[in-house]
Each structure stands twice: as C-alpha cells, then as structure tokens.
Design a protein around this motif. Structure first.
Motif, mmCIF file in Angstrom:
data_model
loop_
_atom_site.group_PDB
_atom_site.id
_atom_site.type_symbol
_atom_site.label_atom_id
_atom_site.label_comp_id
_atom_site.label_asym_id
_atom_site.label_seq_id
_atom_site.Cartn_x
_atom_site.Cartn_y
_atom_site.Cartn_z
ATOM 1 N N LEU A 104 0.786 -1.232 0.000
ATOM 2 C CA LEU A 104 0.000 0.000 0.000
ATOM 3 C C LEU A 104 0.825 1.293 0.000
ATOM 4 C CD1 LEU A 104 -3.079 -0.930 2.205
ATOM 5 C CD2 LEU A 104 -2.933 -0.760 -0.294
ATOM 6 N N PRO A 105 2.086 1.292 0.435
ATOM 7 C CA PRO A 105 2.873 2.521 0.256
ATOM 8 C C PRO A 105 3.032 2.910 -1.215
ATOM 9 C CG PRO A 105 3.867 1.184 1.955
ATOM 10 C CD PRO A 105 2.777 0.350 1.332
ATOM 11 N N TYR A 106 2.725 2.023 -2.117
ATOM 12 C CA TYR A 106 2.661 2.345 -3.543
ATOM 13 C C TYR A 106 1.638 3.460 -3.774
ATOM 14 C CZ TYR A 106 1.556 1.619 -8.524
ATOM 15 O OH TYR A 106 1.317 1.792 -9.865
ATOM 16 N N PHE A 107 0.574 3.469 -2.969
ATOM 17 C CA PHE A 107 -0.503 4.447 -3.112
ATOM 18 C C PHE A 107 -0.385 5.628 -2.156
ATOM 19 C CE2 PHE A 107 -2.558 0.430 -4.461
ATOM 20 C CZ PHE A 107 -2.909 0.792 -5.749
ATOM 21 N N THR A 108 0.027 5.368 -0.911
ATOM 22 C CA THR A 108 0.031 6.410 0.104
ATOM 23 C C THR A 108 1.134 6.171 1.133
ATOM 24 O OG1 THR A 108 -1.246 7.480 1.878
ATOM 25 C CG2 THR A 108 -1.764 5.184 1.433
ATOM 26 N N PRO A 109 1.831 7.230 1.534
ATOM 27 C CA PRO A 109 2.848 7.073 2.578
ATOM 28 C C PRO A 109 2.236 6.728 3.936
ATOM 29 C CG PRO A 109 2.591 9.385 1.996
ATOM 30 C CD PRO A 109 1.764 8.606 1.022
ATOM 31 N N ALA A 110 0.946 6.967 4.109
ATOM 32 C CA ALA A 110 0.274 6.631 5.377
ATOM 33 C C ALA A 110 0.272 5.124 5.626
ATOM 34 C CB ALA A 110 -1.158 7.158 5.365
ATOM 35 N N ALA A 111 0.496 4.353 4.582
ATOM 36 C CA ALA A 111 0.528 2.895 4.742
ATOM 37 C C ALA A 111 1.751 2.429 5.524
ATOM 38 C CB ALA A 111 0.482 2.218 3.385
ATOM 39 N N VAL A 112 2.827 3.203 5.507
ATOM 40 C CA VAL A 112 4.039 2.790 6.223
ATOM 41 C C VAL A 112 3.762 2.672 7.725
ATOM 42 C CG1 VAL A 112 6.431 3.370 6.782
ATOM 43 C CG2 VAL A 112 5.604 3.634 4.427
ATOM 44 N N PRO A 113 3.313 3.735 8.401
ATOM 45 C CA PRO A 113 2.980 3.548 9.819
ATOM 46 C C PRO A 113 1.760 2.652 10.005
ATOM 47 C CG PRO A 113 2.375 5.760 9.123
ATOM 48 C CD PRO A 113 3.138 5.140 7.992
ATOM 49 N N VAL A 119 8.714 0.514 4.193
ATOM 50 C CA VAL A 119 9.572 1.641 3.820
ATOM 51 C C VAL A 119 10.219 1.356 2.462
ATOM 52 C CG1 VAL A 119 11.713 2.876 4.392
ATOM 53 C CG2 VAL A 119 9.990 2.475 6.157
ATOM 54 N N GLY A 120 10.685 0.131 2.284
ATOM 55 C CA GLY A 120 11.268 -0.256 0.995
ATOM 56 C C GLY A 120 10.270 -0.131 -0.138
ATOM 57 N N THR A 121 9.042 -0.540 0.108
ATOM 58 C CA THR A 121 7.996 -0.405 -0.900
ATOM 59 C C THR A 121 7.794 1.058 -1.248
ATOM 60 O OG1 THR A 121 6.868 -2.427 -0.215
ATOM 61 C CG2 THR A 121 5.550 -0.808 -1.402
ATOM 62 N N TYR A 122 7.750 1.910 -0.236
ATOM 63 C CA TYR A 122 7.576 3.340 -0.486
ATOM 64 C C TYR A 122 8.739 3.891 -1.319
ATOM 65 C CZ TYR A 122 6.722 8.289 0.132
ATOM 66 O OH TYR A 122 6.494 9.615 -0.118
ATOM 67 N N MET A 123 9.935 3.409 -1.048
ATOM 68 C CA MET A 123 11.116 3.899 -1.760
ATOM 69 C C MET A 123 11.116 3.504 -3.234
ATOM 70 S SD MET A 123 13.954 3.372 1.224
ATOM 71 C CE MET A 123 15.321 3.955 0.270
ATOM 72 N N ARG A 181 5.736 -0.457 -10.039
ATOM 73 C CA ARG A 181 4.671 -1.290 -9.483
ATOM 74 C C ARG A 181 5.147 -2.691 -9.125
ATOM 75 N NH1 ARG A 181 -1.081 -2.993 -11.912
ATOM 76 N NH2 ARG A 181 -1.117 -4.985 -10.855
ATOM 77 N N PHE A 182 5.960 -3.285 -9.958
ATOM 78 C CA PHE A 182 6.354 -4.674 -9.740
ATOM 79 C C PHE A 182 7.476 -4.815 -8.715
ATOM 80 C CE2 PHE A 182 4.292 -4.459 -13.860
ATOM 81 C CZ PHE A 182 3.259 -5.358 -13.637
ATOM 82 N N LEU A 183 8.321 -3.825 -8.599
ATOM 83 C CA LEU A 183 9.384 -3.873 -7.589
ATOM 84 C C LEU A 183 8.864 -3.659 -6.173
ATOM 85 C CD1 LEU A 183 12.505 -2.033 -9.061
ATOM 86 C CD2 LEU A 183 12.196 -4.461 -8.611
ATOM 87 N N CYS A 184 7.699 -3.027 -6.046
ATOM 88 C CA CYS A 184 7.223 -2.689 -4.705
ATOM 89 C C CYS A 184 6.841 -3.918 -3.878
ATOM 90 C CB CYS A 184 6.090 -1.664 -4.759
ATOM 91 S SG CYS A 184 4.573 -2.257 -5.449
ATOM 92 N N SER A 185 6.738 -5.069 -4.494
ATOM 93 C CA SER A 185 6.461 -6.299 -3.748
ATOM 94 C C SER A 185 7.724 -6.937 -3.174
ATOM 95 C CB SER A 185 5.784 -7.324 -4.665
ATOM 96 O OG SER A 185 4.570 -6.838 -5.154
ATOM 97 N N VAL A 186 8.875 -6.534 -3.668
ATOM 98 C CA VAL A 186 10.126 -7.193 -3.301
ATOM 99 C C VAL A 186 10.610 -6.864 -1.881
ATOM 100 C CG1 VAL A 186 12.575 -7.453 -3.931
ATOM 101 C CG2 VAL A 186 10.801 -7.465 -5.701
ATOM 102 N N PRO A 187 10.627 -5.589 -1.442
ATOM 103 C CA PRO A 187 11.188 -5.297 -0.118
ATOM 104 C C PRO A 187 10.544 -6.065 1.052
ATOM 105 C CG PRO A 187 10.990 -3.275 -1.372
ATOM 106 C CD PRO A 187 10.295 -4.348 -2.170
#
Length: 173
Positions: free
Chosen positions: A49-58, A90-94, A99-105
């Motif tokens: 979800l950090p792909y969509f919003t930084p609020a997903a991190v916390p 955090v890695g996903t947000y970075m 889109r496809f890399l955000c699943s890796v962290p």
C-alpha cells in the motif's frame, strides 16, 4: 486542501490500514497460517500500500505490532517481526515508482529477519536457510501474488480511496 485536513487524512488512512492488518492477521491465525515456520499472513499483502500512500508505512507497522502482540507472543517476535514489516513497507515506499518492484522489499526483509526469530525466539528446530525459504515463500504468495492483485484492484479507485490528500503528502517529500 488545508494542512490540518491533509494530516487528518493521513492519520485516518494509517489507522484504517492498521485495523485491516489486524483483521487479516486474525483471519490467517484462524487457519493457523499467521505464525510458525510456514506462514502465509494475508495481512502482509498490505505492505504494498505505500505504492498508493505514505500513510501505509505507519499503518502496516502499527497493525503488525498489534497483531504480533495478540498473535505472536515472544518479545523478539513483537519487536523484530514488526521491524521486518516496517522495513518492507519503507522499501515499498522507496520503490513506489515501479509497481512490480514494490512487492520485493517485504519479501526480502521478512525472509532475512524472521528466520532468526523462529530459531532463537521460539526455538523451532531447523536451519535458518530453510526458514528463509518457507517465510520467503509465504511472503511471495502474500506480497507478490496477492499484493499485485490488490494493486490492480485499487488502481482504478486510487483517487477515491486515497484522495488528493495522500498525493499532497507524497509531493511534499
């Protein structure tokens, strides 16, 4: 949108994501999939979800902390399990631009950290490499497979769900 409204929206999104994480972990625990050497925590798909919003991190970090308190047990699991999810988010947000890399962290952070928790906090017999494979496989199922389905399902509704407030927070960083 005012600064107060943006902050409020951020907090609400984080709280909803945390609550969803706890509910999905409870569902996985009902099937005995939330912990152990072989685990498929459905809630871990929320780490994309950090792909969509930084609020997903916390949001996912707090949800994981609450879930680990209620379903995990051992203090190292509460601390390091939450840390693994936080690092993954955090890695996903970075890497949110891809889109496809955000699943890796989340897969990597959990496959590296959780085997030590299983072996040393719970004393589960087995090799660390085996736990890395089993935890990694569970994370691939939840983060890569379910996570990409979640991205596909949410993308058309991105603005309605996460609104311009989330975009405003993203642009400020």
């Amino acid at each position: 949108m005012s600064k107060t409204t943006t902050k409020t929206l951020y907090i609400v999104h984080a709280a909803i994501i945390a609550a969803l994480y706890v509910v999905l972990t409870a569902l996985a625990a009902g099937f005995d999939l939330a912990s152990g050497a072989i685990q498929v925590r459905f809630s871990e798909c929320l780490t994309i979800l950090p792909y969509f919003t930084p609020a997903a991190v916390p949001g996912v970090a707090i949800g994981c902390l609450i879930s680990n308190i209620f379903f995990g047990g051992a203090l190292p699991d509460i601390i390091f399990g939450t840390l693994a999810t936080l690092i993954g988010a955090v890695g996903t947000y970075m890497v949110r631009k891809n889109r496809f890399l955000c699943s890796v962290p989340p897969v990597v952070s959990n496959a590296v950290i959780i085997p030590f928790v299983l072996k040393y906090a719970y004393g589960i017999p087995g090799a660390l490499w085996y736990f890395a494979l089993t935890v990694g496989a569970g994370e691939i199922i939840t983060c890569v497979f379910f996570g990409q389905i979640l991205i596909s399902a949410l993308s058309p509704f991105r603005d309605r769900i996460f609104g311009n407030g989330a975009e405003s927070v993203r642009k400020k960083k």
